[in-house]
Design an enzyme around this catalytic site. Sequence first.
Site, PDB file in Angstrom:
ATOM      1  CE  LYS A   1      -0.037  -2.037   4.279  1.00  0.00           C
ATOM      2  NZ  LYS A   1      -0.185  -3.476   4.558  1.00  0.00           N
TER       3      LYS A   1
ATOM      4  CD  GLU B   1      -9.146  -6.829  -3.684  1.00  0.00           C
ATOM      5  OE1 GLU B   1      -9.239  -5.989  -2.766  1.00  0.00           O
ATOM      6  OE2 GLU B   1      -9.879  -6.858  -4.678  1.00  0.00           O
TER       7      GLU B   1
ATOM      8  CD  GLU C   1       3.563  -1.701   9.105  1.00  0.00           C
ATOM      9  OE1 GLU C   1       4.724  -1.934   8.682  1.00  0.00           O
ATOM     10  OE2 GLU C   1       2.544  -2.000   8.469  1.00  0.00           O
TER      11      GLU C   1
ATOM     12  CE  LYS D   1      -3.746  -1.262   5.004  1.00  0.00           C
ATOM     13  NZ  LYS D   1      -3.985  -1.814   6.360  1.00  0.00           N
TER      14      LYS D   1
ATOM     15  N   GLY E   1      -2.907 -10.657   8.122  1.00  0.00           N
ATOM     16  CA  GLY E   1      -2.633 -12.049   8.434  1.00  0.00           C
ATOM     17  C   GLY E   1      -2.246 -12.836   7.200  1.00  0.00           C
TER      18      GLY E   1
END
Lengths: 417, 417
Positions: free
Chosen positions: B96, B120, B181, B196, B293
């Site tokens: 992203k 996606e 992160e 996003k 995940g």
Amino acid sequence: MGTVGTGVIRIVQDSADLLAARTGRPIAISAVSARTRNKDRGVDLTAYGWEDDPVALAKRGDVDVFVEVVGGSDGPAKAATEAALAAGKPVVTANKAMLAIHGQALAELAEANGAPLRFEAAVAGGIPCIKALTEGLAGNNITRVSGVMNGTCNYILTRMENSGLPYEDIFKEADALGYLEADPNLDVGGIDAGHKLAILSAIAFGTQVDFEGVQLQGIQEVSIDDIRRAGDMGYRIKLLGEARRTDAGIEQSMRPTLVPATSPLGQLEGGTNMVVIEGDAVGQIVLRGAGAGEGPTASAVMGDVADIARGLHIPPFGQPAASLAPATRAAAVTECAHYLRLALRDEPGALARVATVLGQAGISIDRMRQYDHPGTDAPVLIVTHPCAPAALAAALEGVTATGVVSGAPVALQIQTP
Amino acid sequence: MGTVGTGVIRIVQDSADLLAARTGRPIAISAVSARTRNKDRGVDLTAYGWEDDPVALAKRGDVDVFVEVVGGSDGPAKAATEAALAAGKPVVTANKAMLAIHGQALAELAEANGAPLRFEAAVAGGIPCIKALTEGLAGNNITRVSGVMNGTCNYILTRMENSGLPYEDIFKEADALGYLEADPNLDVGGIDAGHKLAILSAIAFGTQVDFEGVQLQGIQEVSIDDIRRAGDMGYRIKLLGEARRTDAGIEQSMRPTLVPATSPLGQLEGGTNMVVIEGDAVGQIVLRGAGAGEGPTASAVMGDVADIARGLHIPPFGQPAASLAPATRAAAVTECAHYLRLALRDEPGALARVATVLGQAGISIDRMRQYDHPGTDAPVLIVTHPCAPAALAAALEGVTATGVVSGAPVALQIQTP
């Protein structure tokens, strides 16, 4: 040129620039067909060709993509769809009945002629659930597809709950509002929703569409008392479809089901639909939106048209029709808790007889409650521990045979998480 | 070959037959690249080629599709993506940050070389929301895209609420669990979620991706008291993204927002994501699923790989990159109610001063409450009637200038329906 057809025309007219930008080519109406030509539909059709016969429309040389929004599993819808596919023309349809019953033959015809056949609008109105299942989740072994896919039934059940009025009254209200199909049993009998589930199930599990394999139970037997008592226990009653892959085969059902009131399914109101997809990699995906209506259904039709304009060409059910195996039916094997309502005759030991018969059949009771009874029959509510629906059905025959209950027991499943 | 890469390998290995049936061709791994070669990842890589350099991997002759799951807006991810696209190879990425910052240039490169670029997995994990927006809803003028797209922030806010512990404690807990992160500000500062939103916004409105145009507010200032007081009023606080088309241009924001506790967004727990899309034809579509995940993200990657294997080739942002207009920014113009928290100095007339300044700025107060104050500063909670966020920000500067409040007021938006 009914509601959905009008919606499609409206999008093509109002969003021509947008569609051209997104698909890389102009999208325009060549010609239309409808039962009556001179009717004010609120859209201007004068620029388009006209055909009285939809088959003639499907065969026209200036038609690149045929959009079928007539409805009905056979008749003109099927004839025109077949004519278009036989001529190698892509077809976009909103026709769940046709797909649920003739889906395999139509997919074979489409593939034999190299023509896409797409039907996003056939299931759950504007929700792009067929695309999600066929394309977005193509990397998953799908294990379960469930959902609420008939807005009319959800409207009736919601209205019963909110008004406290019985089924018959709300049925009449829905009919007066024009919410019901010409044959209302298509809605309240669960057939329309069953068609939709059968289509999703075929895509999910790579089997031939098997509408006959859907265990159907309509909402006609759901009483206002059932809705109240389910509510007391924290549930709402929804016409819920479930399709699962089990070791014994594919299990498909469409029936009134108790779902937790606080769950996404339990919170659905009115005509909103919800489709829940479970895959081995993705986990659970929930999709929610309007299940019917001009705009939402036309949106789904136009998504398919845009796909075709962009050159997308995949088999109608996501894999070649020849590779779809007949669905092995495994009806009513997944265990779940049940809600039972019996009318117990006012005889000594009647409740004990019922409990004994259930116990002998291996049906374990979680809760039981007998209500006040102004008449001679006492309403009894039982919640079972999880059991196979088939085993419960057999046990209920035994209960009826005791002669201590009036009429047939009402049994509703409680959704397993 | 981190978490997502391992998930992709697992699907390709475990579901080879399924993928071949669905896409009409075998899908196999040619070669892989990672920082360290000898590490037990739980999948067998011995059958695959190896490259130390991801750029070399992208250029290999036996690689038909390059899957980039390295992450980071620049560095090896971008270099390898550019190398693959320059060689005309389709790229599937979960990145992203790269798309949000270099999306326009990468889309131009992809289109110039005739190579699909799909992403996606970059937004909302396993939820096929980019496909829904780009393809399924292609017939709609999209008016609004909103949602919760950072599972870590939602985890922190949910845990604060459930535990009653302050932000700092739960932040440390999330860090210890490996949820954050390497630069935690990417999560808690709203940057990751902002990336996003910018991607979705570009597709929705046909503009160049404009991450710099996203109004960002992190969750660091949300106190446990805010969560409690919002709860008292029937709200929960979520890091909510909103992108709207307004008459003034595109408005994008990612900020902690009060949403009704009973709404679909209000009921999200932990790492679950939700994307809400509104279009002129379809109305509102809600998509919900795991936002991160191994399995969910790999599912999204493999959906894109399957699309490419099936021959789908549409511009990365849904229409040619050259046709995407620069986004005209309209920051903070849509009016909404606000939740304000001030620390009022214990001076006579202090509250009146605040109310006067707000009133003079045209900010109308819906509710105001002053809480007990053990110290010298009294916590004051104010809910405003709908007003433009920019007007409120100006008014709050005036409030601060009065000198009767300690520190900067905290202002959170209340979601408009």
